[in-house]
Structures are given as structure tokens and as C-alpha cells.
Motif scaffolding. Structure first.
Motif, short mmCIF file in Angstrom:
data_model
loop_
_atom_site.label_atom_id
_atom_site.label_comp_id
_atom_site.label_asym_id
_atom_site.label_seq_id
_atom_site.Cartn_x
_atom_site.Cartn_y
_atom_site.Cartn_z
N GLY A 2 3.97 6.46 -3.74
CA GLY A 2 3.83 5.51 -4.83
C GLY A 2 4.54 4.20 -4.55
N GLY A 3 4.65 3.38 -5.57
CA GLY A 3 5.31 2.09 -5.46
C GLY A 3 4.44 0.99 -4.86
N ALA A 4 3.17 1.30 -4.56
CA ALA A 4 2.29 0.31 -3.95
C ALA A 4 1.75 -0.63 -5.02
CB ALA A 4 1.15 1.00 -3.23
N ARG A 5 1.51 -1.87 -4.61
CA ARG A 5 0.97 -2.86 -5.54
C ARG A 5 -0.53 -3.09 -5.35
NH1 ARG A 5 3.77 -7.91 -4.64
NH2 ARG A 5 4.61 -7.08 -2.72
N GLY B 59 12.70 -1.06 4.43
CA GLY B 59 12.16 -1.16 3.08
C GLY B 59 12.51 0.03 2.22
N LEU B 60 12.44 1.23 2.79
CA LEU B 60 12.78 2.44 2.04
C LEU B 60 14.27 2.48 1.68
CD1 LEU B 60 10.51 5.00 3.91
CD2 LEU B 60 10.45 4.54 1.45
N ILE B 61 15.11 1.98 2.57
CA ILE B 61 16.54 1.91 2.24
C ILE B 61 16.76 1.00 1.04
CG2 ILE B 61 18.80 1.10 3.05
CD1 ILE B 61 18.05 2.14 5.83
N GLN B 62 16.09 -0.16 1.05
CA GLN B 62 16.18 -1.07 -0.10
C GLN B 62 15.67 -0.40 -1.37
OE1 GLN B 62 18.19 -3.70 0.97
NE2 GLN B 62 16.74 -5.20 0.19
N GLN B 63 14.61 0.38 -1.24
CA GLN B 63 13.99 1.02 -2.40
C GLN B 63 14.81 2.17 -2.96
OE1 GLN B 63 9.88 2.23 -1.71
NE2 GLN B 63 10.15 4.03 -3.00
N HIS C 158 0.79 -1.21 0.00
CA HIS C 158 0.00 0.00 0.00
C HIS C 158 0.84 1.29 0.00
CE1 HIS C 158 -2.96 -2.98 1.22
NE2 HIS C 158 -3.91 -2.13 0.90
N GLY C 159 2.14 1.13 -0.02
CA GLY C 159 3.01 2.31 -0.05
C GLY C 159 3.70 2.53 1.28
N ARG C 160 5.02 2.64 1.24
CA ARG C 160 5.79 2.71 2.49
C ARG C 160 5.67 4.07 3.14
NH1 ARG C 160 9.55 -0.37 -1.00
NH2 ARG C 160 9.21 -2.55 -0.44
N ARG C 161 5.53 5.15 2.34
CA ARG C 161 5.39 6.47 2.96
C ARG C 161 4.09 6.55 3.76
NH1 ARG C 161 5.05 11.90 -0.55
NH2 ARG C 161 2.94 11.10 -0.90
N SER C 162 3.02 6.03 3.20
CA SER C 162 1.73 6.07 3.91
C SER C 162 1.81 5.31 5.22
CB SER C 162 0.62 5.49 3.02
OG SER C 162 0.47 6.24 1.84
N ALA C 163 2.41 4.12 5.17
CA ALA C 163 2.54 3.32 6.39
C ALA C 163 3.45 4.01 7.40
CB ALA C 163 3.09 1.93 6.05
#
Length: 483
Positions: free
Chosen positions: A199-202, A128-132, A79-84
């Protein structure tokens, strides 16, 4: 038509600013794991809290933190890492506000449980954001800064807690331990929307796997509960929950295998077929079993045994933080060249530091022992910096970015379980020795320190297995290459 550079994954110009926001929020949540320990006497006085509620102020946070890591990581992936991330920071900030304003111990316990759950939402988004956002050597440096954050937040928590209590007074000083999170949280929320890419959410409905979430949460709860309740629940019956939890986790594994043949499971168990991930996760569990418990028994020994104030007990642990911060940053820079050998070296340094700590307490059982501990704690801190971030970098190095949040959540869940096991085992050794020596804390500290060292040595053996396996792979590679 080419993709703009700012939108190419791994080259976002805001990535270092985004990392700074993530590390500030991560520091805040990890700090609250250790800072509360020195505030417990002030909470007891200020709220007339019974011992059972004081225990839950600590264990409730740890339990909720560990329960939500994996589903929160999956939610961020889908659902998106920024939102979480923002949701977690908002919840953590509000819970801190409620905790600081608590008028009773039950109110405080509930706020701490919510705080822990919010911390469990935030942390897998950071990895997760570091990986992204980062690739190659830059990713190692980013994880190095994360490792420094973990080491410093854990070691400096007692010192900061002591300063805040001294500033606010014994009666009300504990409230500042929670209020300090409010401006940090508000700043992190504002900057997250400015610098962390969305963004980036599936957004696949079946990806959340509710049955898998329930089974995993239930199994972790049953395993962790008797560990975090070790000082309050003394009967042997509590240990029956551990095999019950393992049975539930076995059911979770079977479910994920079945579910994975039809849908996208919450955790792709094929992650554990990667040697780097499987051994790195096991190493992290064992290391945090020894690492976290060091400060638990150190604080007990200095405050209860030598009657140090909260501030002076916190000062004693700062040498560890001073060693961990620069070595974690350095470790992140060089880990891609050295590999797991760097982690093994760090574990050796920690063992040397803890062994020296044991010798100092043995030959200098006086109130000045806190100052003498500085050098061995500094050496152990250097070792810790070479373990946490390099191990995280290596463990997640082969994980696809789409699964980074979940993989990071699983990794951190193992670390939380390891920390709980370590505190239970080390704490049991410590308090049983205190009882048998009629309140002599020096031999109890040394006795418990041996359990810490055993955890670190077990982690070293895992690192050694990976080093030897990697060497064997490189030796056989030329022979398998066709002419």
C-alpha cells in the motif's frame, strides 16, 4: 474511531523485520559493486575474456545502477515500495543466475548490466521504506544500520570474493561470486511479502514524467560513460560527452520547472532549497568520490604491486569494515543530537587514517605492509561509519515521506556519480604514476591516495559550511522571535 497502532505510519510492529529484509537485499546489491574486482582474473581465465569485456563487467553494472535510481525511486513512491522492491530483487536474482551460468564474456556483460539496473531499483526503496516506517531517533538508528551495511559490503567484498574463488578454483571460482546471490534473493523475496507493508501508492499516471525520465537518464549516461570507461577509452574526445551531458541535465532542470507548474514532476527541485538536503547531497557526492576509490587502488597495489592473492588482498580491507560497522550503528543513534558535527568528525578521522596509510607505505614498502595497514584502515573505517548513515539521516530529515523514494534516488545517484568521478580521477593518478615509475606501485599508491584525501577534505568543507550555517541560524533565532 482510532486507527490501529499497526497501521499508524512509523509504528508498524514489523518495521525492524522489514528493515532486516531491506538491508539483506541492499547488502547483496552493494556487495556486487566491489566483489567482482578480485574475480576479474578468474573471469579472464575462465571465459578467455578480452580486457574490454572485463572493463564492462565492472562499469556496465555501475552505469546501469546509476541510471535507474531516480525513476525507480519515483516508481516506488507512486506505485508502492514493496512492489518495486520485490521486482528489483527478482530481477537481480535472475540476472545473478544468468551471470553465473555465462558461457561467454558478452553473455556475462549483459547479465551484469541487468544486475546493475536491478540494484538501482532496490536501493531507493530501502531509503524510502526507512523514511516511511521510522520516526525520530528510531529513523537515525535505522539509517545507522544502513550505513553499516554500505560500509561493510564495500569493504568485505574483496575478502568474500577471494574466499569464493579459492573455494571454486581459478577456472570456475568466479561463478560462485554470482551464485551466492541466488539463495539470498529467494529468501528476501519470501520475507518481503511477509514483513514489508504494502500500500501507500499514489498511482498518478502523470507522476512518472516520461520526458523527465528520458532527459535525466540521457544526461547521467553522458556524464558517467567517459568516467566508467576511463581505462579503456583513452582518447580526449570522450571528455566531450561530459559537457554534452551537463547541457542535457540543464535541459532536464528547465523541463522539470516547466512541468512542475502543471503536473507532479519526477523530482521536486524545491528539495534543493532545503539546506540540509542540498549540502548533504553534495557532501555525499564528494565523500563517495574518495571512499569508493580507496579500495580500487588498495586492491591494485596489493595484488599487482605486492603480488598478494585475491584472498590476502581482501583480508587487508577487513579492518576498515570492522571499524565501520559499529561506528555506523552508533552514529545512527546519536546523529539527531549532534547533527552535522558528527559527520565532520568522521571526515577528520578518515583523513587521519588515510594520512597514516600514506606514511606506512612510505616507510615500509615491503610485502608485510598489508598487515601494517590494518590500524589506519580501522581508524578510517570508524570515520566512515560516522559519515555515511548520519549524513543520509540528516540529508533526508526534512523530506516529506511521499517524496522519500525519489529523494533517496537522487541522493544515491549523486553518490554513484561521485564514485565514478573518484575512480576515474584516482585511477588516472595511480596508473599514470605506475607508468612514469616503470611499474613501481608504492609511489603510485601514495600519489593516488592524495587525490582520495582531497575528496575527503572537500567533503569536510561542505560539512563545515553546514555546521556554521546551523550555528548562525540558532544565534539569530532569538533575535527574530517576537516579544
Amino acid at each position: 474511531m482510532g486507527t490501529p497502532r499497526a497501521h499508524v505510519e512509523g509504528s508498524d510492529p514489523r518495521r525492524w523485520k522489514a528493515l532486516t529484509v531491506c538491508l539483506v537485499a541492499g547488502f547483496m546489491t552493494l556487495l556486487d559493486v566491489s566483489i567482482v574486482n578480485v574475480a576479474l582474473p578468474s573471469i579472464r581465465v575462465g571465459l578467455h575474456a578480452p580486457p574490454s569485456d572485463l572493463q564492462w563487467v565492472v562499469s556496465g553494472y555501475a552505469l546501469a545502477f546509476g541510471l535507474v535510481l531516480v525513476p525507480a525511486g519515483r516508481f516506488g513512491d507512486t506505485h508502492g515500495r514493496r512492489s518495486a522492491f520485490v521486482f528489483g530483487v527478482v530481477l537481480f536474482t535472475l540476472a545473478s543466475m544468468v551471470a553465473g551460468a555465462a558461457q561467454g564474456s558478452t553473455w556475462l556483460v549483459i547479465a551484469r548490466v541487468v544486475q546493475g539496473a536491478a540494484g538501482g531499483v532496490i536501493n531507493p526503496q530501502v531509503s524510502g521504506l526507512i523514511q516511511q516506517l521510522f520516526r525520530g531517533a528510531e529513523r537515525g538508528r535505522a539509517f545507522g544500520l544502513l550505513g553499516a551495511t554500505i560500509g561493510v559490503s564495500t569493504a568485505i567484498g574483496p575478502l568474500l570474493g577471494g574466499l569464493l574463488i579459492q573455494f571454486g578454483g581459478q577456472q570456475e571460482g568466479w561463478r560462485y561470486v554470482f551464485y551466492v546471490n541466488i539463495p539470498i534473493g529467494v529468501l528476501a523475496i519470501v520475507l518481503a511479502y511477509r514483513y514489508i507493508p504494502g500500500g501507500g501508492a499514489r498511482r498518478l499516471r502523470e507522476d512518472m514524467d516520461p520526458v523527465g525520465v528520458a532527459l535525466l537518464a540521457g544526461g547521467i549516461f553522458l556524464v558517467l560513460l567517459p568516467l566508467v570507461e576511463g581505462q579503456r577509452w583513452h582518447g580526449p574526445a570522450r571528455w566531450l560527452l561530459v559537457p554534452a551531458g551537463l547541457i542535457v541535465l540543464a535541459g532536464y532542470t528547465a523541463w522539470e520547472r516547466w512541468y512542475g507548474r502543471r503536473h507532479q514532476p519526477m523530482v521536486d527541485l524545491s528539495l534543493f532549497q532545503r539546506r540540509s538536503y542540498a549540502l548533504g547531497a553534495l557532501l555525499g557526492l564528494l565523500y563517495f568520490g574518495g571512499f569508493t576509490a580507496i579500495f580500487f587502488i588498495l586492491t591494485q597495489y596489493l595484488q599487482e604491486g605486492l603480488h598478494y592473492t585475491a584472498l590476502h588482498a581482501g583480508l587487508a580491507s577487513t579492518a576498515f569494515a570492522l571499524g565501520a560497522a559499529p561506528s555506523a550503528a552508533l552514529g545512527g543513534r546519536i546523529v539527531t543530537r549532534i547533527g552535522r558535527r558528527l559527520v565532520a568528525l568522521g571526515l577528520v578521522l578518515i583523513t587521519v587514517g588515510l594520512t597514516a596509510l600514506d606514511l606506512i607505505v612510505r616507510v615500509m614498502p615491503t610485502p608485510r605492509v598489508g598487515w601494517a595497514m590494518a590500524l589506519p584502515l580501522f581508524v578510517a573505517g570508524i570515520g566512515s561509519g560516522l559519515v555515511v548513515s548520519p549524513n543520509q539521516t540528516l540529508t533526508l530529515s526534512e523530506v516529506p515521506v511521499a517524496k522519500a523514494g525519489t529523494a533517496g534516488g537522487v541522493l544515491q545517484t549523486g553518490q554513484r556519480i561521485g564514485a565514478s568521478i573518484g575512480i576515474a580521477a584516482v585511477g588516472s593518478a595511480f596508473f599514470s604514476q605506475v607508468a612514469s615509475t616503470h611499474g613501481d606501485y608504492a609511489p603510485a599508491f601514495r600519489h593516488a591516495l592524495l587525490v582520495n584525501i582531497a575528496f575527503i577534505l572537500a567533503a569536510f568543507l561542505v560539512a563545515l559550511v553546514d555546521v556554521l550555517a546551523e550555528r548562525r541560524t540558532r544565534t539569530l533565532a532569538p533575535a527574530r522571535t517576537p516579544p
